[in-house]
Motif scaffolding. Structure first.
Motif, PDB file in Angstrom:
ATOM      1  N   ARG A  18      40.821  63.850 -36.275  1.00 19.23           N
ATOM      2  CA  ARG A  18      39.401  64.125 -36.418  1.00 19.23           C
ATOM      3  C   ARG A  18      39.204  65.602 -36.774  1.00 19.23           C
ATOM      4  O   ARG A  18      39.962  66.474 -36.348  1.00 19.23           O
ATOM      5  N   LEU A  19      38.149  65.848 -37.543  1.00 16.77           N
ATOM      6  CA  LEU A  19      37.817  67.220 -37.924  1.00 16.77           C
ATOM      7  C   LEU A  19      36.717  67.730 -36.991  1.00 16.77           C
ATOM      8  O   LEU A  19      35.664  67.094 -36.857  1.00 16.77           O
ATOM      9  N   VAL A  20      36.966  68.905 -36.372  1.00 17.05           N
ATOM     10  CA  VAL A  20      36.018  69.505 -35.445  1.00 17.05           C
ATOM     11  C   VAL A  20      35.498  70.807 -36.035  1.00 17.05           C
ATOM     12  O   VAL A  20      36.285  71.661 -36.482  1.00 17.05           O
ATOM     13  N   LEU A  21      34.185  70.965 -36.046  1.00 20.07           N
ATOM     14  CA  LEU A  21      33.567  72.227 -36.418  1.00 20.07           C
ATOM     15  C   LEU A  21      33.252  72.983 -35.132  1.00 20.07           C
ATOM     16  O   LEU A  21      32.514  72.496 -34.276  1.00 20.07           O
ATOM     17  N   LEU A  22      33.791  74.190 -35.038  1.00 17.45           N
ATOM     18  CA  LEU A  22      33.570  75.033 -33.878  1.00 17.45           C
ATOM     19  C   LEU A  22      32.645  76.165 -34.302  1.00 17.45           C
ATOM     20  O   LEU A  22      33.034  77.061 -35.067  1.00 17.45           O
ATOM     21  N   ALA A  23      31.404  76.106 -33.833  1.00 11.97           N
ATOM     22  CA  ALA A  23      30.407  77.111 -34.199  1.00 11.97           C
ATOM     23  C   ALA A  23      30.091  77.969 -32.974  1.00 11.97           C
ATOM     24  O   ALA A  23      29.462  77.492 -32.020  1.00 11.97           O
ATOM     25  N   ARG A  30      36.062  81.365 -29.823  1.00 12.68           N
ATOM     26  CA  ARG A  30      36.509  80.409 -30.854  1.00 12.68           C
ATOM     27  C   ARG A  30      38.024  80.305 -30.848  1.00 12.68           C
ATOM     28  O   ARG A  30      38.586  79.207 -31.003  1.00 12.68           O
ATOM     29  N   ARG A  31      38.692  81.450 -30.714  1.00 15.10           N
ATOM     30  CA  ARG A  31      40.150  81.451 -30.737  1.00 15.10           C
ATOM     31  C   ARG A  31      40.707  80.630 -29.589  1.00 15.10           C
ATOM     32  O   ARG A  31      41.638  79.832 -29.752  1.00 15.10           O
ATOM     33  N   LEU A  32      40.132  80.807 -28.403  1.00 14.46           N
ATOM     34  CA  LEU A  32      40.614  80.079 -27.232  1.00 14.46           C
ATOM     35  C   LEU A  32      40.400  78.568 -27.397  1.00 14.46           C
ATOM     36  O   LEU A  32      41.311  77.767 -27.134  1.00 14.46           O
ATOM     37  N   MET A  33      39.221  78.193 -27.849  1.00 14.58           N
ATOM     38  CA  MET A  33      38.935  76.763 -28.000  1.00 14.58           C
ATOM     39  C   MET A  33      39.727  76.147 -29.141  1.00 14.58           C
ATOM     40  O   MET A  33      40.112  74.977 -29.078  1.00 14.58           O
ATOM     41  N   ARG A  34      39.978  76.939 -30.179  1.00 14.57           N
ATOM     42  CA  ARG A  34      40.762  76.399 -31.305  1.00 14.57           C
ATOM     43  C   ARG A  34      42.153  75.998 -30.840  1.00 14.57           C
ATOM     44  O   ARG A  34      42.673  74.943 -31.229  1.00 14.57           O
ATOM     45  N   VAL A  35      42.773  76.857 -30.022  1.00 11.47           N
ATOM     46  CA  VAL A  35      44.107  76.543 -29.509  1.00 11.47           C
ATOM     47  C   VAL A  35      44.074  75.232 -28.722  1.00 11.47           C
ATOM     48  O   VAL A  35      44.939  74.356 -28.879  1.00 11.47           O
ATOM     49  N   ALA A  40      45.324  69.382 -28.805  1.00  8.15           N
ATOM     50  CA  ALA A  40      44.896  67.997 -28.587  1.00  8.15           C
ATOM     51  C   ALA A  40      44.998  67.156 -29.853  1.00  8.15           C
ATOM     52  O   ALA A  40      44.750  65.958 -29.812  1.00  8.15           O
ATOM     53  N   GLY A  41      45.393  67.779 -30.960  1.00  8.75           N
ATOM     54  CA  GLY A  41      45.629  67.017 -32.184  1.00  8.75           C
ATOM     55  C   GLY A  41      44.481  67.021 -33.171  1.00  8.75           C
ATOM     56  O   GLY A  41      44.470  66.195 -34.084  1.00  8.75           O
ATOM     57  N   TYR A  42      43.525  67.915 -33.025  1.00  6.30           N
ATOM     58  CA  TYR A  42      42.384  67.960 -33.933  1.00  6.30           C
ATOM     59  C   TYR A  42      42.603  68.965 -35.047  1.00  6.30           C
ATOM     60  O   TYR A  42      43.328  69.962 -34.885  1.00  6.30           O
ATOM     61  N   ARG A  43      41.957  68.711 -36.163  1.00  5.13           N
ATOM     62  CA  ARG A  43      41.818  69.720 -37.211  1.00  5.13           C
ATOM     63  C   ARG A  43      40.558  70.514 -36.894  1.00  5.13           C
ATOM     64  O   ARG A  43      39.560  69.930 -36.482  1.00  5.13           O
ATOM     65  N   VAL A  44      40.590  71.791 -37.146  1.00  2.51           N
ATOM     66  CA  VAL A  44      39.492  72.656 -36.724  1.00  2.51           C
ATOM     67  C   VAL A  44      39.050  73.542 -37.876  1.00  2.51           C
ATOM     68  O   VAL A  44      39.888  74.099 -38.606  1.00  2.51           O
ATOM     69  N   ILE A  45      37.728  73.630 -38.027  1.00  2.00           N
ATOM     70  CA  ILE A  45      37.140  74.641 -38.899  1.00  2.00           C
ATOM     71  C   ILE A  45      36.152  75.442 -38.071  1.00  2.00           C
ATOM     72  O   ILE A  45      35.616  74.940 -37.081  1.00  2.00           O
ATOM     73  N   GLU A  46      35.929  76.724 -38.449  1.00  2.00           N
ATOM     74  CA  GLU A  46      35.134  77.615 -37.614  1.00  2.00           C
ATOM     75  C   GLU A  46      33.938  78.147 -38.372  1.00  2.00           C
ATOM     76  O   GLU A  46      33.953  78.277 -39.602  1.00  2.00           O
ATOM     77  N   ALA A  47      32.895  78.473 -37.614  1.00  2.00           N
ATOM     78  CA  ALA A  47      31.712  79.149 -38.150  1.00  2.00           C
ATOM     79  C   ALA A  47      31.235  80.139 -37.114  1.00  2.00           C
ATOM     80  O   ALA A  47      31.098  79.800 -35.932  1.00  2.00           O
ATOM     81  N   ALA A  48      30.981  81.384 -37.565  1.00  3.65           N
ATOM     82  CA  ALA A  48      30.543  82.434 -36.650  1.00  3.65           C
ATOM     83  C   ALA A  48      29.023  82.503 -36.554  1.00  3.65           C
ATOM     84  O   ALA A  48      28.495  83.188 -35.679  1.00  3.65           O
ATOM     85  N   ASP A  49      28.310  81.790 -37.456  1.00  6.23           N
ATOM     86  CA  ASP A  49      26.847  81.838 -37.427  1.00  6.23           C
ATOM     87  C   ASP A  49      26.290  80.494 -37.867  1.00  6.23           C
ATOM     88  O   ASP A  49      27.009  79.622 -38.383  1.00  6.23           O
ATOM     89  N   CYS A  57      28.816  71.867 -42.400  1.00  4.79           N
ATOM     90  CA  CYS A  57      28.372  70.500 -42.086  1.00  4.79           C
ATOM     91  C   CYS A  57      28.122  69.720 -43.370  1.00  4.79           C
ATOM     92  O   CYS A  57      28.449  68.520 -43.453  1.00  4.79           O
ATOM     93  N   ARG A  58      27.512  70.383 -44.349  1.00  4.43           N
ATOM     94  CA  ARG A  58      27.229  69.688 -45.621  1.00  4.43           C
ATOM     95  C   ARG A  58      28.506  69.423 -46.407  1.00  4.43           C
ATOM     96  O   ARG A  58      28.681  68.348 -46.975  1.00  4.43           O
ATOM     97  N   GLU A  59      29.395  70.433 -46.453  1.00 11.09           N
ATOM     98  CA  GLU A  59      30.578  70.328 -47.316  1.00 11.09           C
ATOM     99  C   GLU A  59      31.704  69.514 -46.695  1.00 11.09           C
ATOM    100  O   GLU A  59      32.365  68.732 -47.386  1.00 11.09           O
ATOM    101  N   ALA A  60      31.948  69.675 -45.402  1.00 12.52           N
ATOM    102  CA  ALA A  60      33.121  69.063 -44.771  1.00 12.52           C
ATOM    103  C   ALA A  60      32.803  67.816 -43.957  1.00 12.52           C
ATOM    104  O   ALA A  60      33.700  67.032 -43.648  1.00 12.52           O
TER     105      ALA A  60
END
Length: 419
Positions: A18-23, A30-35, A40-49, A57-60
């Motif tokens: 599953r792909l998770v967006l971490l905003a 973000r770094r701690l939660m990404r690890v 847990a086996g997720y793919r992660v993308i990040e957003a700072a704002d 959300c629109r693109e991915a």
């Protein structure tokens, strides 16, 4: 995919993860939660704002969105509302990360479209537990989506099959109508008019006439049990057999119907049966030999308006082997007419459950005494439709045989003498 079965290492296939967006505005958070998420086996993308999160959300189209309540550009609640309004193929599970636990804040988040909440600080066990819940929802959504795709495909196949069936039925109706070569024909003083209206596109009723020789006409009215394609095929087969049997000029109507009965039981191998009227009419004399085989009683209306019931009832055709059929004789005189209808008319039912029956048909015939030919048949159909409140559950057919009265001779006026 079920988080309960995940290992603490990223062993899951990337193509299935599953792909998770971490905003979150905090890079350290973000770094701690990404690890934790990647373990847990997720793919992660990040957003700072918020603006970056909206774009991702629109693109991915992430499967899960973990958003802080407070974001630069827009709040987590605003991000949730915008995300819910976006068109997407699958569901996006939205979890708000917050330090707020007041009822009003939770209510506001739920109204914005949030699915769950995580109170900061967030432990790894808490995060995995909430994602387990998200996975169950997403798995159900995927299952439903796949089922909907299959259902839609099945419905499209059904619609296509229905279109093909309707096309075939329309073509079959053309062929069935072609069995009636003429709807009305005069044989000297005798006029024969036919009525056939199936309850569906095609039906099990068939009426017709055929000239046997210079002075004799064969007339038949058939009602095969059942409706639809099977009944229509049977009527076509029976009509062909009637014409074949009638080629033997020595065969009386009773013998013809008996032969048809044996042919149905021996050769057709079907559970269907039929009721019918078969008659042979001598044109010059108006004499008629008639067999009633389970069909509703024909009504004979004399020139003076009196109405007689004709027939002896008789067994349907195709029920009992060796059945014998009674034959009666009658004579049509000028002004007389004989009406034969199927049980689609006599069994017409009012909204109160009353049957039209022979009595109702007799009343209709008396009411329409001044009408002849197609005008009488159409008026009869209208009266039956009114009686049944427009409902027609069975095929409707009929044959009207009329001995036309010669037109009166009007003497010519003598020419006026010149003054």
């Amino acid at each position: 995919m079920n988080l309960a079965n995940r290992s603490p290492t990223p062993a899951a296939s990337t193509s299935l993860a599953r792909l998770v967006l971490l905003a979150d505005g905090s890079a350290a958070h973000r770094r701690l939660m990404r690890v934790q998420l990647e373990r847990a086996g997720y793919r992660v993308i990040e957003a700072a704002d918020g603006d970056t999160a909206l774009r991702l959300c629109r693109e991915a189209a992430p499967d899960v969105i973990l958003s802080d309540w407070l974001l630069g550009g827009c709040s987590g609640i605003d991000l949730c509302r915008e995300h819910r309004d976006m068109p997407r193929t699958g569901y996006g599970f939205f979890i708000l990360l917050t330090t707020r636990s007041e009822t009003a804040d939770i209510t506001a988040g739920l109204q914005a479209g949030a699915d769950d909440f995580l109170l900061k600080p967030i432990s790894g066990a808490q995060l995995v537990a909430r994602l387990n819940a998200a996975e169950r929802v997403l798995d159900m959504q995927d299952t439903l989506s796949a089922a909907n795709v299959k259902l839609q495909a099945a419905l499209e196949r059904l619609h296509e099959a229905r279109r093909q069936i309707e096309h075939d039925l329309r073509e079959a109706r053309k062929l069935q109508n072609a069995l009636i070569r003429e709807r009305q024909r005069s044989f000297g003083p005798i006029r024969v008019s036919l009525l056939m209206r199936p309850a569906g596109l095609i039906g099990g009723d068939l009426v017709g006439f055929h000239q046997l020789d210079d002075r004799t006409v064969g007339i038949h009215a058939i009602d095969v049990s059942g409706h639809g394609v099977a009944a229509a095929l049977m009527t076509a087969r029976v009509a062909t057999q009637i014409e074949t049997l009638s080629l033997d000029r020595r065969m009386a109507p009773a013998d013809l119907v008996a032969a048809l009965n044996e042919a149905m039981l021996d050769g057709m191998q079907t559970d269907s049966y039929l009721t019918m009227i078969y008659a042979q009419l001598d044109i010059p004399t108006g004499q008629m030999r008639l067999v009633q085989a389970g069909h509703p009683y024909p009504l004979l209306q004399r020139a003076d308006g009196t109405i007689e019931r004709v027939g002896e009832g008789g067994l349907p055709v195709g029920v009992i082997a060796g059945a014998r059929y009674d034959q009666l004789e009658l004579t049509l005189r000028p002004g007389d007419r004989l009406l034969t209808v199927s049980d689609g008319i006599t069994d017409a039912t009012s909204w109160r459950g009353a049957l039209l029956g022979e009595e109702g048909l007799t009343a209709i015939l008396r009411l329409n005494a001044p009408l002849w030919g197609f005008a009488l048949m159409e008026s009869m159909c209208w009266s039956v439709s009114e009686f049944a409140s427009g409902e027609r559950q069975d095929d409707v057919s009929g044959v009207l045989i009329e001995y036309l009265t010669p037109a009166p001779v009007v003497p010519a006026r003598p020419a006026a003498e010149p003054e």
